[in-house]
Design a protein around this motif. Structure first.
Motif, PDB file in Angstrom:
ATOM      1  N   ARG A   1       0.840  -1.201   0.000  1.00  0.00           N
ATOM      2  CA  ARG A   1       0.000   0.000   0.000  1.00  0.00           C
ATOM      3  C   ARG A   1       0.871   1.246   0.000  1.00  0.00           C
ATOM      4  N   PRO A   2       0.337   2.347  -0.529  1.00  0.00           N
ATOM      5  CA  PRO A   2       1.109   3.598  -0.508  1.00  0.00           C
ATOM      6  C   PRO A   2       1.082   4.253   0.867  1.00  0.00           C
TER       7      PRO A   2
ATOM      8  N   TYR B   1       1.161  -0.232 -11.626  1.00  0.00           N
ATOM      9  CA  TYR B   1       2.343   0.525 -11.180  1.00  0.00           C
ATOM     10  C   TYR B   1       2.909   1.397 -12.296  1.00  0.00           C
TER      11      TYR B   1
ATOM     12  N   SER C   1      -5.426   3.697  -7.233  1.00  0.00           N
ATOM     13  CA  SER C   1      -5.079   3.455  -5.830  1.00  0.00           C
ATOM     14  C   SER C   1      -3.645   3.834  -5.524  1.00  0.00           C
ATOM     15  N   LYS C   2      -2.733   3.575  -6.446  1.00  0.00           N
ATOM     16  CA  LYS C   2      -1.326   3.878  -6.215  1.00  0.00           C
ATOM     17  C   LYS C   2      -0.985   5.307  -6.629  1.00  0.00           C
ATOM     18  N   SER C   3      -1.565   5.791  -7.715  1.00  0.00           N
ATOM     19  CA  SER C   3      -1.206   7.119  -8.221  1.00  0.00           C
ATOM     20  C   SER C   3      -1.889   8.239  -7.448  1.00  0.00           C
TER      21      SER C   3
ATOM     22  N   THR D   1       2.321  12.794  -9.876  1.00  0.00           N
ATOM     23  CA  THR D   1       2.904  11.684  -9.095  1.00  0.00           C
ATOM     24  C   THR D   1       4.407  11.842  -8.872  1.00  0.00           C
TER      25      THR D   1
ATOM     26  N   LYS E   1       5.569  11.452  -5.169  1.00  0.00           N
ATOM     27  CA  LYS E   1       5.471  10.056  -4.758  1.00  0.00           C
ATOM     28  C   LYS E   1       6.566   9.230  -5.428  1.00  0.00           C
TER      29      LYS E   1
ATOM     30  N   PHE F   1       6.670  -1.594  -6.368  1.00  0.00           N
ATOM     31  CA  PHE F   1       6.729  -1.449  -4.916  1.00  0.00           C
ATOM     32  C   PHE F   1       7.536  -2.534  -4.209  1.00  0.00           C
TER      33      PHE F   1
ATOM     34  N   SER G   1       7.979  -5.038   0.698  1.00  0.00           N
ATOM     35  CA  SER G   1       7.421  -3.821   0.119  1.00  0.00           C
ATOM     36  C   SER G   1       8.139  -2.615   0.706  1.00  0.00           C
TER      37      SER G   1
ATOM     38  N   SER H   1       7.004   0.499  -0.095  1.00  0.00           N
ATOM     39  CA  SER H   1       6.070   1.598  -0.371  1.00  0.00           C
ATOM     40  C   SER H   1       5.427   2.181   0.880  1.00  0.00           C
TER      41      SER H   1
END
Length: 433
Positions: free
Chosen positions: A40-41, A225, A254-256, A320, A323, A361, A406, A408
């Motif tokens: 998860r971020p 990703y 969800s990630k961006s 992004t 991040k 990640f 992970s 991330s």
């Protein structure tokens, strides 16, 4: 009424059905341990507090009726919406600009997260008892878990160092056909795959498309990703290739952006012929199933994402960047700490190795012993570090000597301490084996 376990969906007896919950909840189970488990971020990178500010950008882009008050315009977003979505035209521009994907806005279905997109592919395209799906192995558990819950048989296709093994794919196809099984779908993540971190070469991508077209198999391409390519090498999704007639693309924000928006999407441009000879868009058929699954995807979430995309000139690459920089730095620190705490010239480290992913990640470590279920709690309780066994992601392998880390969801300091704790755990295991 009394219920027994036998009254439930038979897939619930499969221990790998619990993996999604493990990934979501393991950090809470061991709050004092440093967690390299969930993909998860990091929350500090979210813009939740200012998210509603983007509604104005969305409404201005729509050029809403100025005779309506702001109150009415904003409240319209709170209503039920079209099943296929309200930001399809915005997504069309985004994927063209960021990933060179050509699609019509009618080819999009906006989904409640990428997980719904996976369910829709399976529900709509695997309806017969002899239908099966191929999945690159190991792979993200979401697709295989959904197939198991729906009672669809899965055949694993092994990976090699370049991605999915194409010879194995052809062999599995021939074996399936000989048993009167029909391979309908192949699920694959060609870029920085979860959990392996593998990236498929352009040549392998072209060969994969050619072979699957010859075998009449649809590819479900997962591109989660896509904004995190640390080598900054330009990668082109399978869906961006000219010969893409058998590609169904699924994406996620969800990630961006952040996960709780629960926003994903499908791009499917395929057409089918109805019994009366009329051409029908597959996307429209998907929407029929979606209307009974989630009715429609939250218009509020769609408007937030739409506003973010509009404000950022229909690209999320600059959005992004912060991040990206943090994640790339995290990856680099984790690799440096692995080099430091597992020196390659020391005897005890000679059978320990890891990959150096160009994006995504995750980092994988291969160990000289098999990982047991009990090792997770031992590592958490005695050494204050959590990770994920790679066996959780294999379809048929229940024991593996690999673990997934992970980078991330951790800070720089947690990475430095966590890898040190991990080396202590591994030394402990080596001494007790």
């Amino acid at each position: 009424m009394k219920l027994s376990f036998n009254d439930l969906n038979t897939s619930f007896s499969d221990p790998k059905i619990d993996v999604m919950n493990f990934l979501n909840e393991i950090a809470n189970k061991f709050p004092n341990a440093i967690s390299f488990a969930p993909g998860r971020p990091l929350e500090k990178l979210f813009e939740v507090e200012t998210s509603l500010d983007y509604l104005k950008d969305y409404l201005e882009y729509r050029n809403v009726n100025n005779s309506r008050s702001d109150y009415e315009n904003y409240n319209s977003i709170g209503q039920y919406g079209p099943t296929k979505g309200i930001i399809n035209d915005i997504l069309k521009i985004l994927v063209k600009k960021d990933f060179a994907i050509d699609a019509n806005s009618t080819d999009f279905i906006v989904t409640t997260g990428c997980q719904e997109a996976m369910f829709l592919c399976l529900i709509c395209l695997c309806s017969q008892p002899n239908d099966i799906v191929f999945i690159s192995d190991p792979a993200y558990i979401g697709f295989s878990g959904a197939a198991k819950i729906l009672g669809i048989d899965i055949v694993p296709i092994p990976n090699d160092e370049l991605g999915i093994n194409l010879d194995a794919l052809v062999d599995c196809y021939k074996s399936a056909i000989s048993k009167n099984r029909i391979p309908r779908l192949l699920y694959i993540a060609p870029d920085y795959a979860n959990p392996t971190g593998l990236t498929m070469s352009d040549e392998r991508r072209k060969d994969l498309i050619k072979i699957t077209k010859e075998l009449n198999i649809l590819i479900v391409e997962d591109h989660a990703y896509n904004y995190f390519s640390y080598s900054e090498k330009k990668l082109y999704p399978l869906r961006s290739f000219k010969s893409n007639e058998n590609i169904i693309y699924i994406g996620s924000f969800s990630k961006s952006i952040y996960p709780s928006l629960r926003l994903g999407f499908i791009i499917t441009s395929q057409e089918i012929i109805s019994p009366n000879g009329k051409k029908i868009k597959l996307a429209d058929e998907f929407s029929k199933a979606k209307s009974f699954l989630t009715v429609n995807t939250s218009q509020l979430s769609q408007a937030i994402v739409g506003g973010i995309i509009v404000r950022n000139n229909f690209s999320l690459k600059n959005y992004t960047t912060h991040k990206f920089n943090i994640l790339k730095n995290n990856r680099n620190i984790m690799l440096a700490m692995l080099d430091y705490f597992f020196p390659r010239d020391e005897l005890w480290c000679k059978d320990i190795s890891w990959n150096e992913p160009e994006g995504g990640f995750f980092i994988n470590i291969k160990l000289p012993f098999n990982i047991l279920e009990s090792d997770i709690e031992t590592s958490a309780n005695l050494f204050n570090v959590i990770w994920t066994p790679m066996s959780y992601f294999y379809l048929e392998k229940n024991i593996s000597s690999e673990i997934r880390l992970s980078f991330s969801y951790v800070t720089e300091e947690e990475i430095k301490n966590g890898i040190r704790f991990l080396s202590d755990f591994i030394k402990y295991k080596l001494s007790t084996n």
